[in-house]
Design a protein around this motif. Structure first.
Motif, PDB file in Angstrom:
ATOM      1  N   GLY A 150      30.025  24.825  34.578  1.00 56.65           N
ATOM      2  CA  GLY A 150      28.673  23.786  34.548  1.00 56.65           C
ATOM      3  C   GLY A 150      28.773  22.424  33.728  1.00 56.65           C
ATOM      4  O   GLY A 150      28.500  21.719  35.263  1.00 56.65           O
ATOM      5  N   VAL A 151      29.919  21.951  33.315  1.00 54.21           N
ATOM      6  CA  VAL A 151      30.699  20.769  33.625  1.00 54.21           C
ATOM      7  C   VAL A 151      31.640  19.787  34.638  1.00 54.21           C
ATOM      8  O   VAL A 151      30.259  19.073  35.359  1.00 54.21           O
ATOM      9  N   ALA A 152      32.120  20.786  35.208  1.00 55.36           N
ATOM     10  CA  ALA A 152      32.529  20.472  36.659  1.00 55.36           C
ATOM     11  C   ALA A 152      31.330  20.322  37.449  1.00 55.36           C
ATOM     12  O   ALA A 152      31.232  19.106  38.751  1.00 55.36           O
ATOM     13  N   ILE A 153      30.310  20.858  37.794  1.00 55.23           N
ATOM     14  CA  ILE A 153      29.179  20.830  38.569  1.00 55.23           C
ATOM     15  C   ILE A 153      28.657  19.338  38.522  1.00 55.23           C
ATOM     16  O   ILE A 153      28.234  18.335  39.671  1.00 55.23           O
ATOM     17  N   ALA A 154      28.269  19.355  37.327  1.00 55.19           N
ATOM     18  CA  ALA A 154      27.174  18.598  36.886  1.00 55.19           C
ATOM     19  C   ALA A 154      28.043  16.987  36.909  1.00 55.19           C
ATOM     20  O   ALA A 154      27.159  15.998  37.355  1.00 55.19           O
ATOM     21  N   SER A 156      30.099  16.432  39.187  1.00 55.48           N
ATOM     22  CA  SER A 156      30.689  16.406  40.223  1.00 55.48           C
ATOM     23  C   SER A 156      29.093  15.633  41.240  1.00 55.48           C
ATOM     24  O   SER A 156      29.558  14.750  41.767  1.00 55.48           O
ATOM     25  N   ILE A 157      28.315  16.348  40.689  1.00 53.78           N
ATOM     26  CA  ILE A 157      26.514  15.548  40.859  1.00 53.78           C
ATOM     27  C   ILE A 157      26.363  14.140  40.246  1.00 53.78           C
ATOM     28  O   ILE A 157      26.117  13.117  41.194  1.00 53.78           O
ATOM     29  N   GLY A 158      26.447  13.967  39.008  1.00 50.94           N
ATOM     30  CA  GLY A 158      26.000  12.998  38.467  1.00 50.94           C
ATOM     31  C   GLY A 158      27.311  12.116  38.301  1.00 50.94           C
ATOM     32  O   GLY A 158      27.276  11.061  37.911  1.00 50.94           O
ATOM     33  N   GLY A 159      28.608  12.251  38.363  1.00 50.50           N
ATOM     34  CA  GLY A 159      29.488  11.284  38.452  1.00 50.50           C
ATOM     35  C   GLY A 159      29.791  11.255  36.576  1.00 50.50           C
ATOM     36  O   GLY A 159      29.899  11.928  35.879  1.00 50.50           O
ATOM     37  N   ALA A 160      30.528  10.458  36.775  1.00 51.09           N
ATOM     38  CA  ALA A 160      31.894  10.479  35.546  1.00 51.09           C
ATOM     39  C   ALA A 160      30.192   9.788  33.711  1.00 51.09           C
ATOM     40  O   ALA A 160      30.353  10.813  32.874  1.00 51.09           O
ATOM     41  N   GLY A 325      29.311   4.237  34.739  1.00 55.78           N
ATOM     42  CA  GLY A 325      28.409   5.530  35.040  1.00 55.78           C
ATOM     43  C   GLY A 325      27.280   5.344  34.793  1.00 55.78           C
ATOM     44  O   GLY A 325      26.171   6.155  35.641  1.00 55.78           O
ATOM     45  N   ALA A 326      26.980   6.038  33.419  1.00 58.37           N
ATOM     46  CA  ALA A 326      26.003   6.538  32.372  1.00 58.37           C
ATOM     47  C   ALA A 326      24.839   4.957  32.970  1.00 58.37           C
ATOM     48  O   ALA A 326      23.618   5.856  32.904  1.00 58.37           O
ATOM     49  N   PHE A 327      25.364   3.643  32.920  1.00 59.41           N
ATOM     50  CA  PHE A 327      24.015   2.949  33.318  1.00 59.41           C
ATOM     51  C   PHE A 327      24.308   2.395  34.596  1.00 59.41           C
ATOM     52  O   PHE A 327      23.104   2.237  34.197  1.00 59.41           O
ATOM     53  N   VAL A 337      18.910   7.015  36.706  1.00 61.98           N
ATOM     54  CA  VAL A 337      17.933   8.599  36.214  1.00 61.98           C
ATOM     55  C   VAL A 337      18.438  10.013  36.249  1.00 61.98           C
ATOM     56  O   VAL A 337      18.431  10.841  35.780  1.00 61.98           O
ATOM     57  N   GLY A 338      19.250   9.718  37.764  1.00 63.06           N
ATOM     58  CA  GLY A 338      20.204  11.530  38.551  1.00 63.06           C
ATOM     59  C   GLY A 338      20.890  11.570  36.908  1.00 63.06           C
ATOM     60  O   GLY A 338      21.403  13.050  37.498  1.00 63.06           O
ATOM     61  N   VAL A 339      21.534  10.735  37.420  1.00 58.71           N
ATOM     62  CA  VAL A 339      23.209  11.021  35.925  1.00 58.71           C
ATOM     63  C   VAL A 339      22.391  11.038  34.744  1.00 58.71           C
ATOM     64  O   VAL A 339      22.825  12.047  34.297  1.00 58.71           O
ATOM     65  N   LEU A 340      21.524  10.690  34.348  1.00 60.06           N
ATOM     66  CA  LEU A 340      20.637  11.011  32.776  1.00 60.06           C
ATOM     67  C   LEU A 340      19.970  12.363  33.051  1.00 60.06           C
ATOM     68  O   LEU A 340      20.978  13.496  31.709  1.00 60.06           O
ATOM     69  N   VAL A 341      19.858  12.977  34.164  1.00 59.18           N
ATOM     70  CA  VAL A 341      19.125  13.797  34.534  1.00 59.18           C
ATOM     71  C   VAL A 341      20.622  15.276  34.306  1.00 59.18           C
ATOM     72  O   VAL A 341      20.033  16.387  33.933  1.00 59.18           O
TER      73      VAL A 341
END
Length: 528
Positions: A150-154, A156-160, A325-327, A337-341
């Motif tokens: 799950g973390v690998a997918i997260a 990969s989609i949302g970045g670091a 990447g978070a902000f 918002v995509g990263v946060l989600v």
């Protein structure tokens, strides 16, 4: 017990023949399609995604989970932080003498009727397992494939940057776990022989009855029981064994593996091992999990640290990627918002805070202070999300395995991606990871069997016959899960796991004042 084992094997033999023939003829896929057609509406409702922009869709189930966690964090004055060291001291046994030497007056209000039921359950030093065992039993159900695949997918989609929001959501989830597990102990039932029955089914019925909402409590409890049974057969069973088999098959040669086409045999071995453990109830389950969970978490964290330190020159860059990447993410779908989600989604789906499942395991603890176990439970999201998930994310980021090209990976491929990241520093680690995944899957199954059984006994009674019927069915699903990839069945079961959140969160919000009373009482006892 002999009847249980004989009936299990009597059903297993014809089922094995059918499972093999069904797989060869493609019958399993037809069954899966039929199941998908008849239950798809429920899956769509639970996993409905609210569209925010063209790029962002958010699962609606995340809103009550995250908002609820934030509410409990504020309502209990940041108990997830200020109660952290107290939690560790409870697990260490520093306050055991409070349970052993003090007698206790009935908890809650002294009004006649409703509150009499709730107080009988926790008077005296009752329960089946220690604080540490209850923690490991609950952790074994959450630490596993989600932390690896799950973390690998997260990321990969949302970045670091998704890692940062995953940690934030994990810290908030600690408050939800505290509330539901305190209630699990407060409203549990203890039989004359010491057997404990607890979980949301009981705090919804008894707790809401004490607030004059008996009808609502019964309806919510029945719904929760149905959902937890469904969740135990799929997400807590079939999915686990299926993913474990795929990884074992892959590491032993893929299509050339001696196991190729013999998923049923792998399932049979797992079913027998699961059956041997779960027949002994929560005491036997806890004796297994209190050895497996610390051992596997320690190995996984140690291996992660080895990979991170082997690439020490990349550590600073990794944390820069996480915070930037978070902000202010660049090139990520949906931006901030995509990263946060993605971070929130991974944390919520991984630690299950607010779902209610963990309160079933924690209800079996030996204590007379409900809040003591609530405090122990808040360590769960910290270990599961803040420690284990973050370690996985750091390994993937540091080894350069976070790319948008991996965003469409399924769980099996995501495990291989994580395995490859470890392999870059430890050549033989894929074999260790395979063993870890099998053990994580096994421990998840035995804990979820207990969760499902508690829902089953709430609906169908506490007789030995009802118990054995559930456990035989559970073992059969282990074989089916390994032999066939019934994706629609697993999707339906996953939906049931998150449907548990609906009745549970209603109960948690309404009963939060009761939890505050329990916390005050326990903190006074510690100070004395």
């Amino acid at each position: 017990m002999k009847k249980y084992l004989l009936s299990l094997f009597a059903i297993l033999l014809p089922l094995l023949t059918f499972a093999q023939e069904a797989t060869e003829k493609g019958i399993d896929q037809k069954i899966d399609e039929f199941f998908g057609d008849t239950t798809g509406w429920f899956v769509q409702i639970i996993f409905y995604q609210i569209p925010f922009t063209d790029d962002i869709k958010v699962f609606w189930v995340l809103f009550p989970l995250i908002i609820g966690a934030l509410y409990f964090t504020v309502y209990f004055k940041f108990i997830n932080f200020r109660g952290f060291w107290t939690s560790i001291n409870i697990v260490r046994g520093k306050y055991d003498d409070i349970d052993h030497h003090e007698s206790m007056v009935a908890a809650g209000d002294s009004t006649p009727g409703g509150d009499n039921i709730e107080t009988i359950a926790i008077e005296g030093h009752e329960g089946e397992v220690s604080h540490f065992q209850a923690l490991t039993a609950a952790l074994s159900a959450t630490v596993g494939l989600g932390n690896i695949a799950g973390v690998a997918i997260a990321v990969s989609i949302g970045g670091a940057g998704a890692t940062f929001w995953m940690i934030v959501a994990g810290l908030l989830g600690m408050a939800s776990k505290f509330v539901e597990c305190t209630l699990g102990v407060k409203y549990r039932d203890v039989e004359a022989d010491g057997t404990v029955y607890g979980g949301p089914m009981y705090y919804l019925t008894k707790g809401l009855k004490s607030k004059g909402l008996a009808g609502l409590g019964k309806v919510l409890a029945v719904l929760f029981a149905i959902f937890v049974i469904g969740g135990s057969f799929g997400g807590g069973n079939m999915f686990q064994v299926n993913q474990a088999f795929q990884l074992v098959e892959n590491i032993t040669g893929g299509e050339q593996s001696f196991l190729h086409g013999y998923g049923w045999a792998f399932g049979l071995v797992m079913a027998v091992l699961v059956g041997i453990v779960i027949i002994g109830g929560i005491k036997k389950i806890a004796k297994v999990t209190d050895k497996i969970v610390p051992f596997m978490v320690a190995i996984y964290v140690a291996a992660s640290l080895f990979v991170i330190l082997a690439n020490y020159d990349q550590i600073g860059n990794a944390f820069t990627q996480i915070f930037n990447g978070a902000f202010s993410p660049e090139g990520m779908a949906g931006g901030f918002v995509g990263v946060l989600v993605q971070g929130f989604r991974r944390a919520a789906f991984s630690n299950e805070a607010g779902i209610g499942s963990a309160s079933i395991a924690h209800a079996a603890v030996k204590t007379k202070y409900a809040a003591s176990e609530g405090l122990v439970a808040l360590l769960e999201p910290f270990i599961d999300t803040v420690v284990v998930c973050t370690m996985t994310a750091l390994v993937l980021i540091i080894t350069g395995n976070v790319t948008a090209a991996n965003a469409s990976l399924n769980n099996a491929d995501a495990i291989l991606l994580t395995s490859g990241a470890f392999e870059s520093a430890i050549s033989w680690f894929p074999y260790v990871l395979t063993v870890a995944v099998v053990l994580f899957a096994f421990s998840s199954m035995i804990s979820w069997s207990y969760y499902g059984f508690q829902g089953w006994s709430f609906l169908f009674g506490r007789s030995k016959r009802a118990e054995y019927i559930y456990k035989v069915i559970f073992c059969l699903f282990v074989i089916v899960g390994a032999a066939a990839s019934l994706q629609s069945v697993i999707d339906f079961s996953d939906a049931m796991v998150f449907a548990m959140m609906v009745p549970n969160m209603i109960g948690l919000i309404l009963l939060a004042p009761k939890v505050k009373q329990e916390l005050t009482k326990y903190m006074k006892a510690i100070k004395k």
